[in-house]
Design a protein around this motif. Structure first.
Motif, mmCIF file in Angstrom:
data_model
loop_
_atom_site.group_PDB
_atom_site.id
_atom_site.type_symbol
_atom_site.label_atom_id
_atom_site.label_comp_id
_atom_site.label_asym_id
_atom_site.label_seq_id
_atom_site.Cartn_x
_atom_site.Cartn_y
_atom_site.Cartn_z
ATOM 1 N N ARG A 175 -24.338 79.603 -2.972
ATOM 2 C CA ARG A 175 -25.326 79.327 -1.940
ATOM 3 C C ARG A 175 -25.612 80.618 -1.193
ATOM 4 N NH1 ARG A 175 -25.808 74.350 2.400
ATOM 5 N NH2 ARG A 175 -27.829 74.992 3.231
ATOM 6 N N VAL A 176 -26.884 80.976 -1.100
ATOM 7 C CA VAL A 176 -27.299 82.207 -0.418
ATOM 8 C C VAL A 176 -27.853 81.839 0.946
ATOM 9 C CG1 VAL A 176 -28.776 84.241 -0.533
ATOM 10 C CG2 VAL A 176 -27.817 83.290 -2.637
ATOM 11 N N TRP A 177 -27.327 82.497 1.976
ATOM 12 C CA TRP A 177 -27.739 82.244 3.352
ATOM 13 C C TRP A 177 -28.580 83.412 3.837
ATOM 14 C CZ3 TRP A 177 -26.092 77.607 5.498
ATOM 15 C CH2 TRP A 177 -25.087 76.933 4.803
ATOM 16 N N ASP A 178 -29.769 83.112 4.341
ATOM 17 C CA ASP A 178 -30.715 84.139 4.769
ATOM 18 C C ASP A 178 -30.627 84.327 6.287
ATOM 19 O OD1 ASP A 178 -32.735 85.968 4.911
ATOM 20 O OD2 ASP A 178 -34.310 84.652 4.150
ATOM 21 N N SER A 179 -30.103 85.463 6.706
ATOM 22 C CA SER A 179 -29.962 85.739 8.135
ATOM 23 C C SER A 179 -31.312 85.992 8.787
ATOM 24 C CB SER A 179 -29.078 86.970 8.351
ATOM 25 O OG SER A 179 -27.745 86.713 8.012
ATOM 26 N N THR A 180 -31.366 85.731 10.063
ATOM 27 C CA THR A 180 -32.545 86.038 10.866
ATOM 28 C C THR A 180 -32.070 86.605 12.195
ATOM 29 O OG1 THR A 180 -32.638 83.894 11.990
ATOM 30 C CG2 THR A 180 -33.767 84.061 9.850
ATOM 31 N N ALA A 181 -33.006 86.994 13.040
ATOM 32 C CA ALA A 181 -32.648 87.490 14.364
ATOM 33 C C ALA A 181 -32.011 86.386 15.201
ATOM 34 C CB ALA A 181 -33.878 88.044 15.067
ATOM 35 N N GLU A 182 -32.316 85.116 14.876
ATOM 36 C CA GLU A 182 -31.801 83.984 15.646
ATOM 37 C C GLU A 182 -30.518 83.395 15.067
ATOM 38 O OE1 GLU A 182 -35.135 84.098 14.699
ATOM 39 O OE2 GLU A 182 -35.620 84.964 16.663
ATOM 40 N N LEU A 183 -30.221 83.665 13.795
ATOM 41 C CA LEU A 183 -29.056 83.050 13.163
ATOM 42 C C LEU A 183 -28.456 84.008 12.138
ATOM 43 C CD1 LEU A 183 -27.280 80.544 12.878
ATOM 44 C CD2 LEU A 183 -28.886 79.688 11.152
ATOM 45 N N ARG A 184 -27.176 84.323 12.352
ATOM 46 C CA ARG A 184 -26.488 85.235 11.449
ATOM 47 C C ARG A 184 -25.217 84.563 10.934
ATOM 48 N NH1 ARG A 184 -27.874 90.962 14.529
ATOM 49 N NH2 ARG A 184 -29.918 90.245 15.238
ATOM 50 N N TYR A 185 -24.674 85.112 9.847
ATOM 51 C CA TYR A 185 -23.611 84.419 9.137
ATOM 52 C C TYR A 185 -22.378 85.287 8.918
ATOM 53 C CZ TYR A 185 -27.382 81.178 8.025
ATOM 54 O OH TYR A 185 -28.424 80.278 8.124
ATOM 55 N N ILE A 186 -21.241 84.616 8.808
ATOM 56 C CA ILE A 186 -20.007 85.232 8.346
ATOM 57 C C ILE A 186 -19.409 84.294 7.311
ATOM 58 C CG2 ILE A 186 -18.757 84.238 10.316
ATOM 59 C CD1 ILE A 186 -16.722 86.499 10.040
ATOM 60 N N PHE A 210 -11.727 85.238 21.133
ATOM 61 C CA PHE A 210 -11.333 86.634 20.912
ATOM 62 C C PHE A 210 -12.052 87.580 21.870
ATOM 63 C CE2 PHE A 210 -10.517 84.584 16.879
ATOM 64 C CZ PHE A 210 -9.396 85.219 16.374
ATOM 65 N N ASP A 211 -12.985 87.055 22.665
ATOM 66 C CA ASP A 211 -13.841 87.884 23.522
ATOM 67 C C ASP A 211 -14.682 88.834 22.681
ATOM 68 O OD1 ASP A 211 -14.892 88.541 26.002
ATOM 69 O OD2 ASP A 211 -13.530 90.241 26.266
ATOM 70 N N TYR A 212 -15.173 88.339 21.530
ATOM 71 C CA TYR A 212 -15.986 89.145 20.630
ATOM 72 C C TYR A 212 -17.475 88.845 20.761
ATOM 73 C CZ TYR A 212 -11.816 90.422 17.903
ATOM 74 O OH TYR A 212 -10.617 90.909 17.477
ATOM 75 N N GLN A 213 -17.866 87.969 21.637
ATOM 76 C CA GLN A 213 -19.260 87.571 21.694
ATOM 77 C C GLN A 213 -20.145 88.753 22.068
ATOM 78 O OE1 GLN A 213 -16.868 86.499 23.629
ATOM 79 N NE2 GLN A 213 -17.467 86.335 25.779
ATOM 80 N N GLY A 214 -21.385 88.701 21.612
ATOM 81 C CA GLY A 214 -22.350 89.760 21.894
ATOM 82 C C GLY A 214 -23.700 89.352 21.357
ATOM 83 N N ASP A 215 -24.691 90.220 21.534
ATOM 84 C CA ASP A 215 -26.051 89.898 21.113
ATOM 85 C C ASP A 215 -26.135 89.587 19.619
ATOM 86 O OD1 ASP A 215 -26.913 90.209 23.673
ATOM 87 O OD2 ASP A 215 -27.614 92.272 23.403
ATOM 88 N N ALA A 216 -25.333 90.273 18.815
ATOM 89 C CA ALA A 216 -25.428 90.089 17.363
ATOM 90 C C ALA A 216 -24.655 88.889 16.869
ATOM 91 C CB ALA A 216 -24.943 91.350 16.645
ATOM 92 N N SER A 217 -23.901 88.236 17.730
ATOM 93 C CA SER A 217 -23.136 87.069 17.291
ATOM 94 C C SER A 217 -23.366 85.862 18.189
ATOM 95 C CB SER A 217 -21.646 87.405 17.231
ATOM 96 O OG SER A 217 -21.196 87.911 18.467
ATOM 97 N N ALA A 218 -24.402 85.925 19.031
ATOM 98 C CA ALA A 218 -24.684 84.811 19.936
ATOM 99 C C ALA A 218 -25.112 83.570 19.167
ATOM 100 C CB ALA A 218 -25.761 85.212 20.931
ATOM 101 N N HIS A 219 -25.715 83.754 17.990
ATOM 102 C CA HIS A 219 -26.123 82.629 17.145
ATOM 103 C C HIS A 219 -25.484 82.846 15.776
ATOM 104 C CE1 HIS A 219 -29.005 81.448 20.219
ATOM 105 N NE2 HIS A 219 -29.375 82.712 20.267
ATOM 106 N N LEU A 220 -24.208 82.532 15.697
ATOM 107 C CA LEU A 220 -23.429 82.836 14.498
ATOM 108 C C LEU A 220 -22.999 81.546 13.807
ATOM 109 C CD1 LEU A 220 -21.986 85.193 12.905
ATOM 110 C CD2 LEU A 220 -19.966 84.656 14.282
ATOM 111 N N LYS A 221 -23.082 81.556 12.478
ATOM 112 C CA LYS A 221 -22.636 80.408 11.690
ATOM 113 C C LYS A 221 -21.604 80.893 10.672
ATOM 114 C CE LYS A 221 -24.236 76.695 8.619
ATOM 115 N NZ LYS A 221 -23.574 75.623 9.378
ATOM 116 N N ALA A 222 -20.487 80.194 10.596
ATOM 117 C CA ALA A 222 -19.458 80.512 9.605
ATOM 118 C C ALA A 222 -19.592 79.546 8.429
ATOM 119 C CB ALA A 222 -18.063 80.395 10.219
#
Length: 213
Positions: A164-175, A90-102
């Motif tokens: 299940r609760v997922w804890d985001s960090t600066a290195e890994l974020r979730y959707i 989608f060309d949506y990549q960026g600093d806030a989604s560089a380490h993204l987990k779905a």
């Protein structure tokens, strides 16, 4: 000699203030004017950022990612395997989604996202985070009593549905990828995306409705 009419003065005061912006709006406008006046930012740049976050980013980008995963099994597999790589389609990549987990909701599993240390959030696909997501109360209670927090958001989970609760960090974020609502067979990506809410991609909403589309 003129007389002072207190009732009329109060009426004028009320009328004037009903047409004035709120204090936060006035402060923002003042800061914007000063920044432009001092050459720190161009007004066109501010307009572009506002349009980007209100019309294009917001949760709309994430909604299209979810809708595509509902329609395209191959994309869904790629998204769950490596979300950061998959959203490049989608060309949506960026600093806030560089380490993204779905993470995907199922009939027996519900996912919920929090950031206990601060408020890390994939804003490049979900827009700006809501105020409650950044609150100390949500950050503490979401991991301690997630079912109770979900109930306060209107999500009453049966006992046989795990959380299940997922804890985001600066290195890994979730959707969170919510489940596709029934009654949407034959719908296209745009129409499906209109059903997906920001809260459903954080996990504080579960059952999306076809009627919303």
């Amino acid at each position: 000699m003129p007389t002072f009419d207190s009732e009329n003065a109060a009426k004028l005061h009320r009328e004037l203030h009903t047409h004035l912006p709120s204090d936060p709006v006035l402060r923002v406008k003042t800061l914007e004017s000063l920044a432009v006046e001092r050459g720190l930012v161009a007004p066109e740049s501010l307009d572009a950022w506002i349009e980007a976050y209100s019309e294009h980013i917001g949760p709309k980008r994430g909604a299209h990612v979810v809708a595509r995963s509902w329609l395209d099994p191959g994309f869904r597999t790629r998204l769950l395997d490596d979300a950061a790589e998959a959203i490049k389609e989608f060309d949506y990549q960026g600093d806030a989604s560089a380490h993204l987990k779905a993470v995907e909701n199922t009939d027996t599993q519900h996912n919920m996202v929090v950031c206990t240390l601060c408020s890390c959030y994939p804003f490049s696909i979900l827009g700006m985070s809501p105020a409650w997501y950044k609150s100390t109360e949500y950050r503490a209670r979401a991991v301690r009593e997630p079912r109770k927090v979900l109930t306060e958001f209107g999500v009453a989970l049966p006992e046989d549905v795990g959380v299940r609760v997922w804890d985001s960090t600066a290195e890994l974020r979730y959707i969170v990828v919510p489940q596709r609502p029934p009654g949407t067979d034959g719908w296209g990506e745009e129409r499906l995306a209109a059903l997906v809410t920001r809260n459903s991609m954080i996990g504080t909403e579960r059952d999306l409705k076809a009627e919303a589309g």
